[in-house]
Design an enzyme around this catalytic site. Structure first.
Site, PDB file in Angstrom:
ATOM      1  N   ASP A 156       0.497   0.312   5.344  1.00  0.00           N
ATOM      2  CA  ASP A 156      -0.322   0.704   5.429  1.00  0.00           C
ATOM      3  C   ASP A 156      -0.883   1.345   4.569  1.00  0.00           C
ATOM      4  O   ASP A 156      -1.051   2.149   4.102  1.00  0.00           O
ATOM      5  CB  ASP A 156       1.411   1.975   5.505  1.00  0.00           C
ATOM      6  CG  ASP A 156      -0.180   3.576   5.447  1.00  0.00           C
ATOM      7  OD1 ASP A 156      -0.481   3.548   6.410  1.00  0.00           O
ATOM      8  OD2 ASP A 156       0.346   4.496   5.040  1.00  0.00           O
TER       9      ASP A 156
ATOM     10  N   ASN B 298      -3.212  -5.086  -6.031  1.00  0.00           N
ATOM     11  CA  ASN B 298      -4.257  -5.856  -5.197  1.00  0.00           C
ATOM     12  C   ASN B 298      -3.608  -6.410  -3.766  1.00  0.00           C
ATOM     13  O   ASN B 298      -2.823  -7.549  -4.166  1.00  0.00           O
ATOM     14  CB  ASN B 298      -5.785  -6.114  -5.766  1.00  0.00           C
ATOM     15  CG  ASN B 298      -6.261  -6.039  -3.896  1.00  0.00           C
ATOM     16  OD1 ASN B 298      -6.015  -6.930  -2.960  1.00  0.00           O
ATOM     17  ND2 ASN B 298      -7.830  -5.897  -4.542  1.00  0.00           N
TER      18      ASN B 298
ATOM     19  N   PHE C  81       0.398  -1.130   0.217  1.00  0.00           N
ATOM     20  CA  PHE C  81       0.401   0.029  -0.011  1.00  0.00           C
ATOM     21  C   PHE C  81       0.901   1.239   0.058  1.00  0.00           C
ATOM     22  O   PHE C  81       0.292   2.130   0.530  1.00  0.00           O
ATOM     23  CB  PHE C  81      -0.960  -0.284   1.323  1.00  0.00           C
ATOM     24  CG  PHE C  81      -1.480  -1.576   1.444  1.00  0.00           C
ATOM     25  CD1 PHE C  81      -2.573  -0.957   0.751  1.00  0.00           C
ATOM     26  CD2 PHE C  81      -1.308  -1.959   2.349  1.00  0.00           C
ATOM     27  CE1 PHE C  81      -3.549  -2.292   1.042  1.00  0.00           C
ATOM     28  CE2 PHE C  81      -2.335  -3.682   2.382  1.00  0.00           C
ATOM     29  CZ  PHE C  81      -3.024  -3.649   1.892  1.00  0.00           C
TER      30      PHE C  81
ATOM     31  N   ASP D  49       0.866  -1.480  -4.982  1.00  0.00           N
ATOM     32  CA  ASP D  49      -0.308  -0.547  -4.486  1.00  0.00           C
ATOM     33  C   ASP D  49      -0.969  -0.584  -6.140  1.00  0.00           C
ATOM     34  O   ASP D  49      -0.737  -1.106  -7.289  1.00  0.00           O
ATOM     35  CB  ASP D  49       0.006   1.326  -4.913  1.00  0.00           C
ATOM     36  CG  ASP D  49      -1.027   1.587  -3.915  1.00  0.00           C
ATOM     37  OD1 ASP D  49      -0.933   2.386  -3.176  1.00  0.00           O
ATOM     38  OD2 ASP D  49      -2.082   2.102  -4.552  1.00  0.00           O
TER      39      ASP D  49
ATOM     40  N   CYS E 270      -5.196   3.426  10.124  1.00  0.00           N
ATOM     41  CA  CYS E 270      -6.415   4.945  10.456  1.00  0.00           C
ATOM     42  C   CYS E 270      -7.308   5.387  10.947  1.00  0.00           C
ATOM     43  O   CYS E 270      -8.486   5.869  10.501  1.00  0.00           O
ATOM     44  CB  CYS E 270      -5.149   5.599   8.787  1.00  0.00           C
ATOM     45  SG  CYS E 270      -5.979   5.164   7.017  1.00  0.00           S
TER      46      CYS E 270
HETATM   47  N1  SAH Z   1       1.649   4.419   2.769  1.00  0.00           N
HETATM   48  C1  SAH Z   1       1.440   5.318   1.910  1.00  0.00           C
HETATM   49  C2  SAH Z   1      -0.100   6.079   1.987  1.00  0.00           C
HETATM   50  C3  SAH Z   1      -0.867   4.334   1.461  1.00  0.00           C
HETATM   51  S1  SAH Z   1      -2.575   5.610   1.032  1.00  0.00           S
HETATM   52  C4  SAH Z   1       2.145   6.781   2.369  1.00  0.00           C
HETATM   53  O1  SAH Z   1       3.144   7.088   3.940  1.00  0.00           O
HETATM   54  O2  SAH Z   1       2.336   7.565   1.779  1.00  0.00           O
HETATM   55  C5  SAH Z   1      -3.490   3.868   0.291  1.00  0.00           C
HETATM   56  C6  SAH Z   1      -2.956   2.613  -0.540  1.00  0.00           C
HETATM   57  O3  SAH Z   1      -3.216   2.425  -0.531  1.00  0.00           O
HETATM   58  C7  SAH Z   1      -3.684   4.177  -2.072  1.00  0.00           C
HETATM   59  O4  SAH Z   1      -2.110   4.187  -2.779  1.00  0.00           O
HETATM   60  C8  SAH Z   1      -4.037   3.163  -2.387  1.00  0.00           C
HETATM   61  O5  SAH Z   1      -4.042   3.387  -3.908  1.00  0.00           O
HETATM   62  C9  SAH Z   1      -3.227   1.811  -1.543  1.00  0.00           C
HETATM   63  N2  SAH Z   1      -4.782   0.798  -1.853  1.00  0.00           N
HETATM   64  C10 SAH Z   1      -6.133   0.907  -1.131  1.00  0.00           C
HETATM   65  N3  SAH Z   1      -6.729  -0.614  -1.200  1.00  0.00           N
HETATM   66  C11 SAH Z   1      -5.542  -1.868  -2.214  1.00  0.00           C
HETATM   67  C12 SAH Z   1      -5.504  -2.538  -2.435  1.00  0.00           C
HETATM   68  N4  SAH Z   1      -6.335  -3.843  -1.890  1.00  0.00           N
HETATM   69  N5  SAH Z   1      -4.853  -3.119  -3.281  1.00  0.00           N
HETATM   70  C13 SAH Z   1      -3.296  -2.274  -3.077  1.00  0.00           C
HETATM   71  N6  SAH Z   1      -2.919  -1.449  -3.065  1.00  0.00           N
HETATM   72  C14 SAH Z   1      -4.480  -0.401  -1.956  1.00  0.00           C
END
Ligand code: SAH
Length: 407
Positions: free
Chosen positions: A310, A283, A233, A255, A350
């Site tokens: 995250d 995903n 993520f 991501d 979060c």
């Molecule tokens: N760690 C990052 C913030 C993450 S925000 C930082 O510090 O900058 C959450 C992210 O998760 C987003 O970019 C979103 O595109 C991604 N996301 C949400 N659900 C997801 C999934 N099932 N698989 C992969 N990515 C996902």
């Protein structure tokens, strides 16, 4: 400075409705109001008293909102320009004390700074402002003027395109309140460089609330020179970029957003670490499944020394907490299977509705299923520019831990 008792119309609360406010919460819901003593225009200041006429505070009124009054002060004082200047300077003093040296941060975080309805972010020398209550929205020019005077920014941008505004009857609005910048704005967090597009539709682009945690996770990874790191993520790579700069041997960013990963790649180049980074659009749930499923006699050789999780909030409501917990358990179970003995798991949640104890319980349940014993080496919360006021539970949302897999 004292406010003559007669100056502002009085909102009287029903019996039993004052306790939360007395305890420090700034919201007065419509249902808590007994009556208003004089006609009051929406967006104007009122004073709030309990049913025995005991003074509770002053704030802005809006008959069109469920949050009928948002208290800004607990003393009798006029909500004028001098008041806002004091509040803004107080907020700045908190940042200077707890985030010394930072050049980008949340300068004002609404209820956290006794300024319900106002958010101001600082990205280098550009300020981005959001007003989500009618009272604040009416005063945005005055507030922008004060911000200009106190911080001398190159520009101040209004980014009032959040859905929440409609609960206050406010239209979307976006544009320069002062000055102007072209293109991306250069930002540094802990010495890691970012380019952010403050104007673009979807997000300002940085998770300022993780600023301190980026540095702390990077410190832990620096103790494992050459570490193989997974940033799951990743978004534009806040954690992974810090890890690479701290000496990781390789960082793999995953991501589901191609745009986010393109950003991560650009930033890896900008910071001179691209040669030690790889990027995969997927995903995370599916990706983890693919990497952890094995036949009956196949052994899984864990590839990572450190994993950062995250994810976005898995639940916006209390009702969906159980589903969210299942999601959290699944990613932790899989992440632990991919970690070498002695490896580091840095993980964040979060969701306001999942507290730190519940979050840790889920991680421990996953660890038990994965036959891993964990040593907790750090606990995290949101960075201090998003202050937590325990009297206002809504101000606390980010929690996290770092664990080592006991070898
Ligand atoms: N760690 C990052 C913030 C993450 S925000 C930082 O510090 O900058 C959450 C992210 O998760 C987003 O970019 C979103 O595109 C991604 N996301 C949400 N659900 C997801 C999934 N099932 N698989 C992969 N990515 C996902």
């Amino acid at each position: 400075m004292a406010l003559p008792d007669a100056t502002y119309p009085t909102v009287l609360l029903r019996p039993g409705e004052a306790d939360r406010v007395v305890a420090g919460h700034p919201w007065v819901y419509a249902g808590a109001v007994l009556r208003v003593t004089r006609p009051v225009a929406d967006g104007d200041p009122v004073q709030v008293k309990d049913h025995r006429q005991r003074f509770l505070g002053v704030g802005f009124y809006n008959s069109g909102s469920q949050l009928r009054v948002r208290l800004l002060s607990r003393v009798r004082e006029p909500l004028d320009e001098a008041f806002f200047e004091r509040r803004l300077r107080e907020a700045w003093a908190v940042r200077e004390r707890h985030l010394p040296g930072a050049t980008s941060m949340r300068l004002v975080n609404a209820e956290s700074d006794q300024l319900s309805g106002l958010i101001v972010d600082r990205y280098g020398d550009v300020l981005v402002m959001q007003t989500s209550s009618l009272g604040m929205d009416r005063r945005k020019k005055m507030i922008a003027g004060l911000l200009g005077r106190i911080f001398s920014p190159r520009a101040i941008l209004e980014r009032n395109d959040s859905a929440g505004r409609r609960f206050e009857g406010l239209p979307e609005s976006q544009g320069w309140l002062a000055g102007k910048t072209e293109g991306d704005v250069a930002v540094e967090l802990n010495g890691v460089r970012f380019q952010v597009d403050l104007l673009s539709g979807h997000k300002t682009g940085l998770y300022l609330d993780q600023q301190v945690n980026y540095a702390r996770v990077a410190e832990l990874i620096a103790r494992m020179p050459g570490a193989q790191v997974l940033d799951a993520f990743s978004f534009i790579g806040g954690f992974g970029l810090h890890a690479a700069r701290a000496g990781a041997g390789h960082v793999h960013f995953v991501d589901q957003s191609e745009e986010a990963l393109a950003g991560a790649k650009r930033h890896a180049e900008l910071n001179g670490v691209a040669a030690r980074c790889s990027f995969e659009t997927a995903n995370v749930f599916d990706w983890f499944k693919g990497r952890t499923q094995r036949g009956p006699h196949e052994q899984l050789v864990p590839p990572f020394d450190a994993v950062v999780l995250d994810p976005p909030s898995f639940t916006r409501s209390r009702a969906a907490v159980l589903d969210a917990l299942r999601g959290y358990k699944e990613i932790h179970l899989r992440a632990l299977k991919l970690l070498k003995p002695g490896g580091l798991l840095a993980t964040f949640c979060c969701s306001h509705h999942v507290d730190a104890v519940t979050f840790q319980d889920v991680i421990l349940a996953a660890a038990a299923d994965a036959h891993r014993l964990l040593r907790r080496v750090a606990s995290f919360q949101q960075s201090p520019d998003h202050p937590v006021l325990p009297a206002i539970p809504e101000t606390e949302y980010l929690k996290g831990y770092a664990f080592e897999v006991v070898g």
